[in-house]
Design an enzyme around this catalytic site. Structure first.
Site, PDB file in Angstrom:
ATOM      1  N   CYS A 166       0.382  -1.160  -0.005  1.00  0.00           N
ATOM      2  CA  CYS A 166       0.194   0.066   0.273  1.00  0.00           C
ATOM      3  C   CYS A 166       1.043   1.742   0.035  1.00  0.00           C
ATOM      4  O   CYS A 166       1.969   1.416  -0.045  1.00  0.00           O
ATOM      5  CB  CYS A 166      -1.029   0.235   0.867  1.00  0.00           C
ATOM      6  SG  CYS A 166      -2.301  -1.373   1.114  1.00  0.00           S
ATOM      7  N   ARG A 205      -5.113   0.981  -0.017  1.00  0.00           N
ATOM      8  CA  ARG A 205      -5.138   0.015  -0.426  1.00  0.00           C
ATOM      9  C   ARG A 205      -5.262  -0.229  -1.728  1.00  0.00           C
ATOM     10  O   ARG A 205      -5.426  -0.303  -2.400  1.00  0.00           O
ATOM     11  CB  ARG A 205      -6.372  -0.054   0.375  1.00  0.00           C
ATOM     12  CG  ARG A 205      -5.636  -1.561   0.730  1.00  0.00           C
ATOM     13  CD  ARG A 205      -7.128  -2.929   1.827  1.00  0.00           C
ATOM     14  NE  ARG A 205      -7.052  -3.911   1.656  1.00  0.00           N
ATOM     15  CZ  ARG A 205      -8.357  -4.937   2.348  1.00  0.00           C
ATOM     16  NH1 ARG A 205      -9.511  -4.267   2.366  1.00  0.00           N
ATOM     17  NH2 ARG A 205      -7.674  -6.052   2.423  1.00  0.00           N
ATOM     18  N   LEU A 206      -3.730  -1.445  -1.437  1.00  0.00           N
ATOM     19  CA  LEU A 206      -3.818  -2.403  -2.560  1.00  0.00           C
ATOM     20  C   LEU A 206      -4.041  -4.261  -1.890  1.00  0.00           C
ATOM     21  O   LEU A 206      -3.167  -4.450  -1.625  1.00  0.00           O
ATOM     22  CB  LEU A 206      -2.154  -2.872  -3.240  1.00  0.00           C
ATOM     23  CG  LEU A 206      -2.275  -3.971  -4.328  1.00  0.00           C
ATOM     24  CD1 LEU A 206      -3.283  -3.954  -5.565  1.00  0.00           C
ATOM     25  CD2 LEU A 206      -0.309  -3.809  -4.828  1.00  0.00           C
ATOM     26  N   ILE A 228      -4.137  -9.786   1.126  1.00  0.00           N
ATOM     27  CA  ILE A 228      -4.854 -10.491   2.122  1.00  0.00           C
ATOM     28  C   ILE A 228      -6.077 -10.064   2.345  1.00  0.00           C
ATOM     29  O   ILE A 228      -5.778  -9.000   3.176  1.00  0.00           O
ATOM     30  CB  ILE A 228      -3.815 -10.331   3.026  1.00  0.00           C
ATOM     31  CG1 ILE A 228      -2.235 -11.572   2.667  1.00  0.00           C
ATOM     32  CG2 ILE A 228      -3.916 -11.935   4.286  1.00  0.00           C
ATOM     33  CD1 ILE A 228      -1.903 -12.690   1.987  1.00  0.00           C
ATOM     34  N   ASN A 282       2.046  -1.254   5.266  1.00  0.00           N
ATOM     35  CA  ASN A 282       2.754  -1.266   3.811  1.00  0.00           C
ATOM     36  C   ASN A 282       3.386  -2.508   3.539  1.00  0.00           C
ATOM     37  O   ASN A 282       4.924  -2.102   4.454  1.00  0.00           O
ATOM     38  CB  ASN A 282       3.019   0.334   3.372  1.00  0.00           C
ATOM     39  CG  ASN A 282       4.507  -0.333   0.889  1.00  0.00           C
ATOM     40  OD1 ASN A 282       3.260  -0.918   1.020  1.00  0.00           O
ATOM     41  ND2 ASN A 282       5.230   0.800   0.917  1.00  0.00           N
ATOM     42  N   GLY A 283       3.084  -3.591   3.358  1.00  0.00           N
ATOM     43  CA  GLY A 283       4.249  -4.493   3.132  1.00  0.00           C
ATOM     44  C   GLY A 283       3.319  -6.119   3.155  1.00  0.00           C
ATOM     45  O   GLY A 283       1.865  -5.810   2.852  1.00  0.00           O
TER      46      GLY A 283
END
Length: 623
Positions: free
Chosen positions: A2, A51-52, A55, A77-78
């Site tokens: 993200c 947000r990407l 999960i 982010n990660g």
């Protein structure tokens, strides 16, 4: 994966909501699937998130996210690859989960262990936690520096973000070029941390955290470092077995995903090993992605195709041509710091291709840093032995090499470069060998009225000394791991992938795998003239011999040819004919001399030209 942003006003002044939204949304490419914001009760703290989804794709995993009572908030982010094994213990301790995300695990680890929560995390990350009870902001970055985190500290505030283009939107952050950073860039091809190229804006160093309180007091601490001091005494067979066990675990962990995933495949030993293991653990054919060139000497596609066929992957390719240079202004924008590794071009196209099919891609990054795969290590080893030769023989050798190099052989020119870089200090000469512009060249090209006397030697010397070991290879591996890897390689992959909303994962840079490989004796990493010796021996069980033993190509780009032919007019136009942004601090006549010598074929200044080109485009984008 993200984009994160935040502002903390120590004076309790409310953060402007429109400002935060603007900072957050300039990072939309990092997170196209959602946007969120949090403001503290007095609004002096604001966190933003793009947000990407990877999960837990549900809204329950949206960020910013809080603990049960809303006193701890996070933007993250990660990916945390071991979050599933950490969760049961936290539940036993009474923590309640509302999602199946890795983000929520970090929140509850922080509640239990504060900054020690970092010791539990196995993954890539940059995050910010606001602790409302203690009125503290906690910023942290992963051990290797895979995920970026940049910040600016003003008189009564701190602003941070995944990318500094978000920070630049803050009205109290003024753009000013950092000349020392630019000097370092001309030396190394990248800007070393904590510098960014902008005065006052810093990169948080890898394996480091910041704690900032209401008074603006800042605690900065490094929480992990790679240790080369302990070596294990194992047989080659034991090393081979152990390497495969550790690598298999690292690959398995990175195949956890709620979205489609694939792999970058160059056809080199590292990416081929990752694809082989992914194929072993996947019930479906692995999707693989490769980039090639029309110029045969730079094209690795035949090797990639061989691996794709061997493991029955769903394979996709793209050919990079000279017109690819059109993306350079876009790269200058996304990389946002001066950056001159030309492999950013194919990396960007590779990420763009990959994103059409998957959202997550594994890669082979880290094999050279773990197992000593770069050709420059041969140079450094040769230099160590060269120092033992009597001085009068050295003089004869270097004189002879210089004369023969005039014959024009590329091999002899390479040897001449080695000879000219040599000094009585092997580590100092290592810098002379790997640098883009050496000290003499910088003195010729830079207008000194803009620059103080900076020493690029200081950076590498500090890294060598910080290693705490005497072995020449361990020292240089440690230096590269703490400079080139995070600031050049990791930056290249993160920016190229995230510009295309793609997550990239690196099994060979799993921190437990790194700690393991640091225990391998150096004579098993380079044996005789074979680099990555023990790694290649371990891979004999899964890869064909011609892939394992073929010469390393790297992700090279045929710049020398392009700048003499298809792109000759382009570089003259950008660097000479137009009123370039940097004419006032670089010597225009010297630049023209470099271009003319390269165009004539008398010298190969492709890397120098590309560095000047990217510097100019950076100035155009940001100043």
């Amino acid at each position: 994966m993200c984009g994160i942003v935040g502002v903390y006003n120590f004076n309790k002044k409310p953060v402007n909501e429109i400002l935060l939204a603007g900072m957050r949304d300039v990072l939309a490419h990092r997170g196209p699937n959602g946007a969120g914001a949090y403001f503290s009760p007095d609004k002096s703290v604001a966190l933003g998130h793009r947000r990407l989804s990877i999960i837990d794709l549900s809204e329950r995993a949206d960020q910013p996210m809080s603990n049960e009572d809303g006193t701890v908030w996070i933007v993250f982010n990660g990916e945390i690859y071991n979050f599933q094994e950490l969760r049961p213990d936290l539940e036993k301790r009474g923590h309640k989960f509302k999602s199946n995300s890795d983000t929520e695990v970090i929140i509850h680890l922080y509640e239990e262990y504060k900054e020690k929560c970092l010791d539990f995390l196995r993954g890539m990350f940059a995050f910010a936690i606001w602790d409302e009870r203690e009125q503290k902001l906690f910023l942290a970055r992963d051990r290797v520096g895979k995920k970026p985190l940049k910040y600016f500290i003003g008189s009564d505030f701190i602003v941070f973000a995944s990318e500094l283009k978000a920070i630049l939107k803050h009205p109290e952050v003024h753009k000013e070029p950092d000349w020392e950073a630019i000097d370092e860039y001309l030396t190394y091809q990248y800007v070393p941390h904590p510098m960014t190229g902008f005065v006052g804006i810093k990169k948080l160093s890898p394996a480091t955290y910041l704690i900032i309180d209401r008074k603006g007091n800042i605690e900065e601490k490094r929480y992990w470092r790679l240790d080369y001091t302990e070596k294990w005494d194992l047989s080659e067979e034991e090393w081979k077995k152990k390497i495969m066990e550790e690598l298999e675990e690292a690959v398995k962990l990175r195949m956890i995903s709620d979205v489609p995933l694939g792999a970058f495949l160059s056809g080199g030993v590292d990416s081929s090993a990752i694809v082989a293991l992914m194929s072993k653990f996947s019930a479906k054919p692995v999707k693989t992605f490769s980039i090639g060139f029309e110029e045969e000497e730079y094209n690795e596609l035949p090797y990639a195709r061989k691996i794709a066929k061997l493991f029955n992957t769903e394979h996709h390719e793209f050919i990079v041509k000279p017109d690819a240079i059109e993306i350079l202004p876009k790269l200058a924008y996304h990389y946002e710091e001066p950056y001159a590794d030309s492999s950013a071009i194919p990396t960007f196209y590779l990420a763009e291709l990959t994103k059409k099919y998957v959202t997550v891609a594994l890669n082979g990054d880290g094999g050279d840093e773990n197992f000593a795969g770069y050709s420059r290590y041969d140079y450094h080893k040769a230099n160590i032995y060269y120092q033992k030769i009597p001085w009068f023989l050295k003089k004869i050798i270097t004189s002879g090499i210089s004369v023969f190099s005039l014959l024009g052989s590329s091999d002899l020119k390479r040897i001449a470069r080695f000879a000219s870089a040599i000094s009585n200090d092997p580590e100092k000469s290592y810098l002379n060998y790997i640098c883009y512009f050496n000290k003499k060249q910088k003195e010729e090209i830079i207008n000194k009225s803009f620059f103080d006397e900076y020493s690029s030697e200081k950076l590498l010397k500090e890294k060598f000394d910080d290693s705490g070991v005497k072995n020449w290879l361990d020292r240089v591996l440690y230096a590269d791991f703490n400079s080139y890897l995070p600031d050049a390689l990791m930056a290249k992959v993160d920016m190229a992938s995230m510009a295309n909303s793609l997550e990239s994962r690196s099994p060979l840079l799993d921190y437990k795998f790194l700690e393991f490989t640091a225990k391998i004796p150096s004579n098993l990493k380079i044996k005789d003239r074979t680099k990555k010796y023990i790694f290649k021996k371990a891979l004999e069980s899964i890869l064909p011999q011609d892939i394992i033993m073929r010469n390393k190509m790297g992700f090279g780009v045929p710049l020398a040819k392009w700048f003499r032919n298809d792109l000759k007019d382009y570089v003259y136009d950008i660097l000479i004919k137009k009123q370039s942004k940097k004419i006032e601090f670089l010597n225009k006549e010297k630049i023209k001399e470099i271009l003319d010598l390269h165009s004539s074929g008398k010298e190969n200044f492709a890397n120098h030209i590309f560095a000047l080109l990217m510097l100019e485009l950076w100035f155009q984008k940001y100043f």
